[in-house]
Design an enzyme around this catalytic site. Structure first.
Site, short mmCIF file in Angstrom:
data_model
loop_
_atom_site.label_atom_id
_atom_site.label_comp_id
_atom_site.label_asym_id
_atom_site.label_seq_id
_atom_site.Cartn_x
_atom_site.Cartn_y
_atom_site.Cartn_z
N HIS A 246 -4.41 7.82 -13.76
CA HIS A 246 -3.21 7.83 -14.61
C HIS A 246 -2.54 9.18 -14.47
CE1 HIS A 246 -0.62 7.49 -18.15
NE2 HIS A 246 -0.73 6.19 -17.93
N GLU A 305 -4.58 -1.21 -16.93
CA GLU A 305 -4.46 -2.42 -16.11
C GLU A 305 -5.81 -3.08 -15.82
OE1 GLU A 305 -1.52 -3.35 -15.76
OE2 GLU A 305 -0.19 -1.99 -14.67
N1 ACO Z 1 -7.82 5.46 -6.41
C1 ACO Z 1 -8.17 6.45 -5.58
N2 ACO Z 1 -7.65 7.68 -5.60
C2 ACO Z 1 -6.71 7.93 -6.51
C3 ACO Z 1 -6.29 6.95 -7.44
C4 ACO Z 1 -6.88 5.68 -7.37
N3 ACO Z 1 -6.53 4.69 -8.20
N4 ACO Z 1 -5.34 7.47 -8.25
C5 ACO Z 1 -5.17 8.74 -7.83
N5 ACO Z 1 -5.98 9.01 -6.79
C6 ACO Z 1 -6.11 10.27 -6.07
C7 ACO Z 1 -4.97 10.44 -5.06
O1 ACO Z 1 -5.29 9.88 -3.82
C8 ACO Z 1 -4.85 11.93 -5.01
O2 ACO Z 1 -5.86 12.46 -4.20
P1 ACO Z 1 -5.54 13.67 -3.19
O3 ACO Z 1 -5.09 14.79 -4.09
O4 ACO Z 1 -6.84 13.90 -2.52
O5 ACO Z 1 -4.45 13.16 -2.30
C9 ACO Z 1 -5.15 12.37 -6.45
O6 ACO Z 1 -5.95 11.34 -7.01
C10 ACO Z 1 -3.90 12.55 -7.30
O7 ACO Z 1 -3.05 11.45 -7.10
P2 ACO Z 1 -1.53 11.42 -7.53
O8 ACO Z 1 -0.81 10.45 -6.65
O9 ACO Z 1 -0.97 12.81 -7.64
O10 ACO Z 1 -1.64 10.88 -8.99
P3 ACO Z 1 -0.47 10.27 -9.82
O11 ACO Z 1 -0.49 10.92 -11.12
O12 ACO Z 1 0.83 10.28 -9.09
O13 ACO Z 1 -0.96 8.75 -9.88
C11 ACO Z 1 -1.19 6.56 -10.50
C12 ACO Z 1 -1.02 7.99 -11.01
C13 ACO Z 1 0.09 6.14 -9.75
C14 ACO Z 1 -1.38 5.60 -11.69
C15 ACO Z 1 -2.40 6.49 -9.56
O14 ACO Z 1 -3.56 6.88 -10.23
C16 ACO Z 1 -2.56 5.14 -8.89
O15 ACO Z 1 -1.93 4.87 -7.84
N6 ACO Z 1 -3.44 4.25 -9.46
C17 ACO Z 1 -3.62 2.91 -8.92
C18 ACO Z 1 -2.49 1.99 -9.37
C19 ACO Z 1 -2.57 1.66 -10.85
O16 ACO Z 1 -3.64 1.43 -11.41
N7 ACO Z 1 -1.40 1.63 -11.51
C20 ACO Z 1 -1.27 1.33 -12.94
C21 ACO Z 1 -1.02 2.58 -13.72
S1 ACO Z 1 -1.07 2.34 -15.44
C22 ACO Z 1 0.48 1.88 -15.86
O17 ACO Z 1 1.47 2.29 -15.31
C23 ACO Z 1 0.70 0.91 -16.90
#
Ligand code: ACO
Length: 363
Positions: A246, A305
């Protein structure tokens, strides 16, 4: 450049507060835990729109008005849904909603709140070749949504589980869809335009489009029978685990906790699918462990989710409709934010820094 606006405070609001470090969600002065334990979705609509929509009734009168609005939406918008075949459920919902005129009044607000709850079941049934079922204006909002989906009354435990879900997702700070709603509201375009913009933002897999893929992941893991190996391989391929992580929470998403409790209660009340719950709990534990080892600097736990997927599946919603059901809850938050912005905000117009080439002035 960080263009996710992570640390930018873009507005003041009385709607909700997301405390990402403590894992606390406050909605108009109430903790999510209290609201999820005792509120109907109708109560949340009253709470979220209080003071923002002129002439809105309260309590039982509001519940009755919302029931009436479901009936109006069914009569006005469902006939055109039959021609929306090739669109996804979310795209069809957006197309149907776009038939509503813009406005800022209580009737428009209530029709917009009612619309996803009526349209999603109707669209699902039409895609299955079944006739849409008209609302029962006297029923509870969540119970009626399930009845319109199935053509039969839901068990009270099922209606309660959907109520908890709709309450739990009703508002959540300045998330992408809510921000989109506020940007449009800041131009005074009207509530329907704000809700359409918000729904378009919600559609993406990084926001409200994730719970369907959560089930795809659980299916794939069930097929291999080895959660650890599947999760490690997915991460090796650079994939994200759907339902984890998140932008704001650095501890467990409190909504995930409320929904996990609700799923456990639903299955304990006689629902089918306890095997699915055991699988999900196993995947949650394995993925949390693996992510903590592989990304020690980034706490990654389940988000809203993950158990949403199990809950909506157990209630009989097909996975392609999950984003639309999310919209049925979040729509009240979008409208409250949009009205707050229109009443008390200014035109949202940030600056950008140009980093492209300059015109060639040599000639
Ligand atoms: N699985 C694996 N790795 C992850 C995940 C994940 N679900 N989420 C973040 N990371 C990792 C990224 O790869 C990144 O690693 P790195 O620094 O080595 O490249 C690090 O964590 C930070 O990621 P960001 O993209 O900066 O995190 P951001 O805050 O933008 O992402 C998000 C938040 C979009 C929700 C992300 O966690 C994600 O894509 N999750 C999966 C999709 C999901 O569950 N979406 C629903 C969100 S809840 C809602 O909106 C209602």
């Amino acid at each position: 450049m960080n263009n996710g606006l992570d640390d930018v405070v873009a507005t003041e609001t009385v709607m909700s507060d997301v405390d990402g470090l403590a894992g606390r969600l406050t909605i108009r002065g109430h903790s999510l835990d209290d609201l999820a334990a005792s509120s109907r979705y109708e109560d949340l609509v009253g709470l979220l729109l209080d003071g923002f929509v002129a002439g809105l009734a309260q309590s039982e009168e509001l519940a009755a008005d919302l029931g009436e609005a479901r009936t109006r939406v069914f009569e006005q918008l469902v006939p055109a849904c039959a021609g929306l075949g090739p669109l996804s459920v979310t795209e069809a919902l957006r197309a149907a909603l776009a038939q509503l005129a813009d406005g800022e009044d209580a009737a428009t607000a209530l029709r917009l709140v009612a619309a996803p709850a009526v349209l999603v079941p109707a669209i699902v049934r039409l895609r299955r070749g079944q006739a849409p079922i008209a609302p029962d204006a006297g029923a509870g909002h969540a119970a009626d949504m399930l009845r319109m989906l199935r053509g039969a009354d839901a068990r009270p435990a099922e209606a309660a589980a959907l109520d908890i879900y709709l309450v739990t997702v009703s508002d959540h700070g300045l998330n992408a869809s809510t921000f989109a709603a506020r940007v449009v509201a800041s131009t005074h375009a009207g509530l329907t335009s704000s809700v359409l913009a918000a729904l378009s933002a919600l559609k993406g897999p990084l926001h409200g489009g994730a719970p369907g893929p959560v089930l795809d992941m659980l299916d794939a893991i069930a097929a291999t029978g080895d959660a650890e190996a599947w999760l490690e391989a997915a991460l090796d391929r650079g994939e994200r685990l759907m339902g984890f992580g998140h932008r704001v929470y650095r501890v467990r998403d409190p909504r995930a906790e409320a929904l996990k409790r609700s799923v456990q209660r639903l299955f304990a009340s006689g629902g089918e699918g306890t095997g699915r719950l055991a699988l999900a709990e196993g995947v949650e534990a394995a993925a949390t462990r693996i992510l903590a080892r592989r990304k020690p600097d980034r706490p990654l736990q389940i988000n809203v989710e993950f158990y949403t997927a199990l809950l909506l599946e157990a209630l009989g919603f097909p996975r392609e409709s999950f984003t639309g059901v999310f919209a049925a809850g979040r729509v009240a938050g979008w409208i409250g934010h949009a009205r707050e912005q229109a009443l008390y905000g200014r035109l949202i117009r940030p600056q950008s820094r140009y980093v492209g080439p300059l015109p060639d002035r040599a000639a």
